[in-house]
Write an enzyme that holds these catalytic residues in place. Structure first.
Site, PDB file in Angstrom:
ATOM      1  N   LYS A  80      30.955 129.498  46.603  1.00 50.56           N
ATOM      2  CA  LYS A  80      31.233 130.894  46.949  1.00 50.56           C
ATOM      3  C   LYS A  80      32.665 130.999  47.490  1.00 50.56           C
ATOM      4  CE  LYS A  80      29.879 132.067  51.609  1.00 50.56           C
ATOM      5  NZ  LYS A  80      28.994 132.480  52.626  1.00 50.56           N
TER       6      LYS A  80
ATOM      7  N   LYS B  93      36.203 131.783  53.264  1.00 48.42           N
ATOM      8  CA  LYS B  93      37.441 131.974  54.021  1.00 48.42           C
ATOM      9  C   LYS B  93      37.916 130.683  54.671  1.00 48.42           C
ATOM     10  CE  LYS B  93      35.003 134.727  57.578  1.00 48.42           C
ATOM     11  NZ  LYS B  93      33.877 133.877  57.887  1.00 48.42           N
TER      12      LYS B  93
ATOM     13  N   LYS C  88      25.179 121.483  58.069  1.00 49.32           N
ATOM     14  CA  LYS C  88      26.523 121.230  58.592  1.00 49.32           C
ATOM     15  C   LYS C  88      26.593 119.908  59.339  1.00 49.32           C
ATOM     16  CE  LYS C  88      28.559 125.801  58.792  1.00 49.32           C
ATOM     17  NZ  LYS C  88      29.270 126.794  59.587  1.00 49.32           N
TER      18      LYS C  88
END
Ligand code: TRP
Length: 325
Positions: A193, A196, A108
């Site tokens: 994937k 959300k 990240k």
């Protein structure tokens, strides 16, 4: 036995969250289990405060709507005083190198640097907060996806270290990575994937999407031009994703599904029906809970009270042993 896991309100819950975590917690959970909405973990990158609040509430409602017992859920920020305390104590037992080795942080932070957005210290210390979540509640088992297993390993290391250095305060938790119920991919890009926090929602099915919207998104799902109805994830990832979703909703193995359909269109129709029926009760109950704020407030307050009571003695012991209480 306390099984313990959390879900971060970094976006609305997706079908992937439902099949892979929420539904499973509801079905397989035992009476000692605890599940929580990790809203503090939703602050490690730029976020919108009001949106975070609303999503945390929605996610709490969804956990209950999916069938998790109301007294086994809580919202992380309701324990902020306790978690802040324990996180600091644990940060002072964790080496810089240990935190810097976390794969998720490395990935990240590298991405943020490419985008020229600042890497927050909270992103770096996030695994220690996660350790505090786990150790505060005395969790025995922490079921997580592969991406979180390293963080649970850090929690184990910090628990053992604290116990060995200062005295017994913590249960050493076990990481369990249950086999994926369904690896749900983005319908528009099966290489990704179903996430959300994805920016583009065309390929993401949300628990709270209305049936028409679910149907439209599924109809537009990317497949291939081969016209072969077979379960071949490497060669036909889009089709395999649809088969996995249908399998997870109907309880059949994905390999057995293709035999029942003669075209992609027919399969998509069946997937849409299955997803709509799978999510319908959860969406409707979530809505009811959100509309009747009183019941949800009561559930939330009770969850916070129970979690605080459960952890009070352990936190007091840890403070005393660490010389700060
Ligand atoms: N970090 C987890 C995730 O992003 C959520 C989480 C936070 C969690 N604290 C936890 C999971 C403690 C298990 C135990 O998915």
């Amino acid at each position: 036995m306390i099984r313990f896991s959390g879900i971060t309100p970094s976006g609305h819950a997706t079908l992937g969250n439902h099949l892979g975590a929420i539904r499973r917690w509801a079905r397989e959970g035992g009476p000692g289990d605890l599940y929580f909405v990790s809203d503090l973990h939703g602050m490690t990158s730029a976020y919108h405060p009001q949106r975070l609040r609303v999503r945390a509430r929605e996610l709490l409602a969804t956990l209950v709507a999916a069938g998790i017992e109301a007294d086994q859920v809580f919202v992380q920020s309701d324990l902020l005083p306790q978690l802040g305390t324990l996180t600091w104590i644990l940060e002072c037992t964790c080496s810089f190198g240990e935190a810097a080795r976390m794969t998720q942080f490395k990935e990240k932070s590298a991405r943020r640097e490419l985008e020229a957005t600042p890497v927050r210290v909270g992103l770096f210390t996030y695994p220690v907060l996660m350790a505090a979540d786990i150790l505060l509640q005395g969790a025995d088992e922490v079921p997580v996806g592969d991406d979180q297993a390293q963080h649970v390993e850090l929690a184990r290391t910090l628990a053992r270290r604290f116990n060995g250095t200062f005295g017994e305060a913590f249960v050493v938790p076990a990481a369990v990575t249950p086999p994926a119920a369904a690896r749900v991919r983005d319908l528009a890009n099966p290489a990704r994937k179903m996430d959300k926090s994805a920016r583009d929602a065309v390929g993401v099915l949300y628990v709270m999407d209305e049936p028409d919207l679910l149907r439209r998104k599924i109809k537009r799902a990317v497949t291939d031009g081969l016209g072969r109805l077979e379960f071949r994830p490497d060669e036909q990832p889009g089709l395999a994703n649809l088969l996995e979703i249908l399998a997870a909703c109907t309880g059949k193995p994905a390999r057995d599904v293709p035999a029942e359909y003669s075209s992609y269109a027919e399969l998509k129709e069946a997937v849409a029906e299955a997803v709509i029926e799978e999510l319908r009760p959860v969406r409707e109950r979530t809505k009811e809970l959100l509309d009747d704020g009183v019941e949800l407030d009561r559930i939330r307050a009770r969850g916070a009270e129970l979690a605080a009571e459960r952890s009070a003695h352990r936190l007091a012991t840890a403070r005393r042993l660490a010389g700060v209480g």
